[in-house]
Design a protein around this motif. Structure first.
Motif, PDB file in Angstrom:
ATOM      1  N   LEU A  53       0.431  -1.454   0.061  1.00 26.95           N
ATOM      2  CA  LEU A  53       0.205   0.029   0.300  1.00 26.95           C
ATOM      3  C   LEU A  53       1.009   1.345   0.248  1.00 26.95           C
ATOM      4  N   ALA A  54       1.963   1.117   1.083  1.00 22.99           N
ATOM      5  CA  ALA A  54       2.406   2.355   0.797  1.00 22.99           C
ATOM      6  C   ALA A  54       3.639   2.821  -0.663  1.00 22.99           C
ATOM      7  N   LEU A  55       4.452   1.212  -0.804  1.00 22.18           N
ATOM      8  CA  LEU A  55       4.708   1.743  -2.197  1.00 22.18           C
ATOM      9  C   LEU A  55       3.978   2.632  -3.544  1.00 22.18           C
ATOM     10  N   ALA A  56       2.689   1.528  -3.556  1.00 20.77           N
ATOM     11  CA  ALA A  56       1.550   2.504  -4.767  1.00 20.77           C
ATOM     12  C   ALA A  56       0.955   3.986  -4.548  1.00 20.77           C
ATOM     13  N   GLN A  57       1.121   4.044  -3.003  1.00 21.75           N
ATOM     14  CA  GLN A  57       0.790   5.255  -2.843  1.00 21.75           C
ATOM     15  C   GLN A  57       1.954   6.396  -3.180  1.00 21.75           C
ATOM     16  N   LEU A  58       3.259   5.966  -3.214  1.00 20.09           N
ATOM     17  CA  LEU A  58       4.192   6.906  -2.561  1.00 20.09           C
ATOM     18  C   LEU A  58       4.521   7.120  -4.885  1.00 20.09           C
ATOM     19  N   LEU A  59       4.110   6.267  -5.666  1.00 17.61           N
ATOM     20  CA  LEU A  59       4.370   6.580  -6.958  1.00 17.61           C
ATOM     21  C   LEU A  59       3.096   6.781  -7.234  1.00 17.61           C
ATOM     22  N   HIS A  60       1.721   7.379  -6.456  1.00 15.32           N
ATOM     23  CA  HIS A  60       0.307   7.571  -7.157  1.00 15.32           C
ATOM     24  C   HIS A  60       0.445   8.848  -7.201  1.00 15.32           C
ATOM     25  N   SER A  61       0.745   9.590  -5.607  1.00 13.98           N
ATOM     26  CA  SER A  61       0.871  10.994  -4.925  1.00 13.98           C
ATOM     27  C   SER A  61       2.355  11.952  -6.033  1.00 13.98           C
ATOM     28  N   PHE A  62       3.342  11.322  -6.754  1.00 12.65           N
ATOM     29  CA  PHE A  62       5.002  12.071  -5.962  1.00 12.65           C
ATOM     30  C   PHE A  62       5.411  11.707  -7.961  1.00 12.65           C
ATOM     31  N   ASP A  63       6.024  12.359  -8.134  1.00 16.39           N
ATOM     32  CA  ASP A  63       7.242  12.240  -9.096  1.00 16.39           C
ATOM     33  C   ASP A  63       7.903  12.497  -8.132  1.00 16.39           C
ATOM     34  N   TRP A  64       9.076  11.055  -8.497  1.00 20.32           N
ATOM     35  CA  TRP A  64       9.982  11.577  -7.847  1.00 20.32           C
ATOM     36  C   TRP A  64      11.777  11.817  -8.323  1.00 20.32           C
ATOM     37  N   GLU A  65      12.654  12.768  -8.290  1.00 22.54           N
ATOM     38  CA  GLU A  65      14.100  12.464  -8.356  1.00 22.54           C
ATOM     39  C   GLU A  65      14.706  13.074  -7.654  1.00 22.54           C
ATOM     40  N   LEU A  66      16.368  12.460  -7.871  1.00 20.70           N
ATOM     41  CA  LEU A  66      17.692  12.710  -7.371  1.00 20.70           C
ATOM     42  C   LEU A  66      17.722  14.362  -7.063  1.00 20.70           C
ATOM     43  N   PRO A  67      18.301  14.921  -6.643  1.00 22.24           N
ATOM     44  CA  PRO A  67      18.606  16.689  -5.918  1.00 22.24           C
ATOM     45  C   PRO A  67      19.712  16.305  -6.763  1.00 22.24           C
ATOM     46  N   SER A  68      19.138  17.513  -7.102  1.00 27.99           N
ATOM     47  CA  SER A  68      19.913  18.251  -8.566  1.00 27.99           C
ATOM     48  C   SER A  68      21.725  17.986  -8.167  1.00 27.99           C
ATOM     49  N   GLY A  69      22.769  17.435  -8.852  1.00 27.08           N
ATOM     50  CA  GLY A  69      23.720  17.629  -9.047  1.00 27.08           C
ATOM     51  C   GLY A  69      24.083  15.676  -8.168  1.00 27.08           C
ATOM     52  N   VAL A  70      23.457  15.329  -8.431  1.00 26.78           N
ATOM     53  CA  VAL A  70      23.151  14.135  -7.373  1.00 26.78           C
ATOM     54  C   VAL A  70      22.894  12.814  -8.671  1.00 26.78           C
ATOM     55  N   LYS A  71      23.867  11.982  -9.091  1.00 28.91           N
ATOM     56  CA  LYS A  71      23.729  11.169 -10.210  1.00 28.91           C
ATOM     57  C   LYS A  71      23.379   9.569  -9.648  1.00 28.91           C
ATOM     58  N   PRO A  72      23.122   8.504  -9.674  1.00 29.14           N
ATOM     59  CA  PRO A  72      22.550   7.423  -9.273  1.00 29.14           C
ATOM     60  C   PRO A  72      23.447   6.758  -8.867  1.00 29.14           C
ATOM     61  N   GLU A  73      24.805   6.442  -9.728  1.00 31.80           N
ATOM     62  CA  GLU A  73      25.626   6.488  -8.960  1.00 31.80           C
ATOM     63  C   GLU A  73      26.632   7.418  -8.153  1.00 31.80           C
ATOM     64  N   ASP A  74      26.109   7.850  -7.431  1.00 28.78           N
ATOM     65  CA  ASP A  74      26.789   8.837  -6.501  1.00 28.78           C
ATOM     66  C   ASP A  74      26.040   8.097  -5.173  1.00 28.78           C
TER      67      ASP A  74
END
Length: 505
Positions: free
Chosen positions: A459-480
């Motif tokens: 339920l929590a994971l579904a709600q996180l994906l439904h309610s928000f678009d998610w991004e990394l903070p500016s300047g942070v890359k996945p490999e960081d």
């Protein structure tokens, strides 16, 4: 003697005795090992005197055991101090051992931390196999964690998901959101409301009590790889020398104070008649007392259910959002599926979740790559068994490396890759029957809280994906992102997950 004047008197006495104790340990170690040389044991690395293979475990035992398995095979034998030990690291070997010998491997070894923190291991996780364990297992299955009981707590989960969304919305006014902390609050509040009838986030109790730190310390202490546990006859001396006893005393005191407070509050509410909602653990405790039964659900004996129920849900959600932010294609696919099912409604319902197969596949992939308990709680053989051409004696400690099994190349294609799609056309599940995926264990000692934890996560994971678009903070890359793990009974990421949340409602 003057050389050690700066040490406390107790420590000086211990150091003076150390040569004698070391000599006795050496003699006992060789005598102990000799008992196990009669049969053919599984392969394993060479051993050192006294410590055996302990030096090869290092700080992250699941990784050390994984490396040893790649060299010596899916079943290996280690001498950890005085404890004969077998490690299973493949799905095929786990199936062979557990299908044939689950009844023989249903007991637990005696662990110092569990005895200290959990009333001499009278809890459901660490209690040795026998009539007492069967009784408390029945209580959990019928009274506390049945399908009907778990379903009855649906309003609590939905209320706490809504609170989680509001916390993120409030935090999103700043540059970024500490999602790790918010997920910890959510998992903790769900469990505390269900078990004790109150949460600890209102009024700042969560932070003032250091609640998450207490849980993490408890899980680390119960991890089962403390050096003293491998020298049973001198464990008290070793634990005092290493400082383990002091940590146990401090943790025990903090939880005693917390649980005594909860019990007083609950008793006052019952006396005043001000609260009549279901408090899973406490209501059963008081009913047992009223009926003259033994207090099977008692203060610290609840701690493993309490900690596991909080930590496993939090860990799974934290790893899920970490992997999804790294793998944005999977994030977009999961988000599209959730939003197509929920539509314009603001909140996800639990009845929506069965219509989300990709979300379920994401959770399975997290369980495969990041099982909450990387090395399942150890078992102990109650009699001699034969596996392949090997004879394994009674009182051998068994570890099943679920982390390694999730990366078994014979069971998984491209096992290091995060790929939820592998589960879409697969019948493999995590309920203990498919040995490729056993994050909750298997057989008699399988985790009884699987259903409770799963609905909390879904339920929590579904709600996180439904309610928000998610991004990394500016300047942070996945490999960081720091993917380093902290080992314990459960395994969480060392670094907190900080993301940018863009509300959709």
């Amino acid at each position: 003697m003057a050389l050690f004047q700066w040490l406390p008197e107790e420590s000086r006495f211990i150091l003076l005795l150390f040569p004698t104790i070391l000599f006795l340990i050496l003699l006992m170690n060789y005598a102990y090992i000799d008992c196990y040389r009669k049969g053919k044991l599984p392969p394993g690395p060479p051993k050192l005197p006294v410590i055996g293979n302990l030096h090869q475990l290092r700080s992250l035992p699941h990784l050390s055991l994984h490396s040893l398995a790649k060299k010596y095979g899916p079943i290996i034998y280690l001498q950890l101090g005085w404890v004969p030990t077998v490690v299973i690291s493949s799905a095929k070997m786990a199936k062979e051992v557990m299908r044939n010998y689950d009844h023989v491997l249903s007991s637990r070894p005696r662990l110092f931390a569990a005895n200290f923190l959990l009333y001499n291991s009278t809890d459901i996780t660490f209690s040795p196999y026998g009539a007492y364990w069967r009784h408390i297992r029945k209580i959990c299955a019928l009274e506390l964690l049945s399908a009907k009981r778990v379903q009855s707590f649906r309003p609590v989960r939905e209320e706490e998901v809504a609170r989680m969304v509001h916390r993120i919305q409030d935090s999103s006014c700043s540059v970024s959101v500490n999602l790790t902390k918010i997920l910890g609050l959510y998992a903790n509040d769900v469990l505390c409301r269900v078990a004790f009838g109150r949460d600890f986030s209102r009024g700042g109790d969560y932070d003032s009590l250091g609640f998450q730190e207490m849980i993490e310390e408890l899980e680390e202490l119960l991890g089962g790889f403390s050096i003293g546990d491998f020298f049973p006859s001198v464990e008290k001396f070793i634990h005092r020398l290493t400082g383990m006893t002091k940590r146990l005393e401090d943790t025990s005191r903090r939880f005693d104070e917390l649980l005594d407070r909860i019990l007083r509050e609950h008793a006052n509410r019952r006396f005043s008649g001000s609260r009549k909602d279901a408090h899973m653990l406490l209501n059963y405790r008081y009913r047992s007392m009223a009926e003259g039964a033994a207090k099977q659900v008692e203060n610290k004996s609840d701690l493993d259910m309490f900690a596991a129920g909080t930590d496993t849900s939090f860990i799974t959600l934290d790893w899920a959002m970490t992997e999804l932010i790294i793998n944005m294609k999977a994030m977009e696919r999961a988000k599209s599926e959730v939003r197509s099912v929920v539509g314009e409604r603001e909140f996800v319902l639990e009845t929506d979740v069965p219509q989300m197969p990709y979300l379920n596949a994401v959770i399975k992939e997290i369980f495969r790559l990041h099982p909450p308990a990387p090395v399942l709680v150890p078992r102990e053989s109650m009699e001699e068994i034969a596996v392949d051409a090997y004879r394994i004696p009674t009182k051998t400690r068994f570890y099943i490396n679920a982390w390694s099994i999730g990366r078994d190349p014979l069971a998984w294609e491209n096992p290091e890759e995060f790929k939820p799609e592998r589960f879409l056309n697969s019948t493999i599940d995590y309920k203990g029957q498919d040995f490729e995926l056993i994050p909750f264990g298997t057989g008699r000692r399988m985790c009884p809280g699987i259903m409770f934890g799963l609905v909390t996560v879904e339920l929590a994971l579904a709600q996180l994906l439904h309610s928000f678009d998610w991004e990394l903070p500016s300047g942070v890359k996945p490999e960081d992102l720091d993917m380093t793990e902290v080992f314990g009974l459960t395994m969480h990421r060392r670094a907190e997950l900080v993301l940018v949340a863009k509300p959709c409602f």
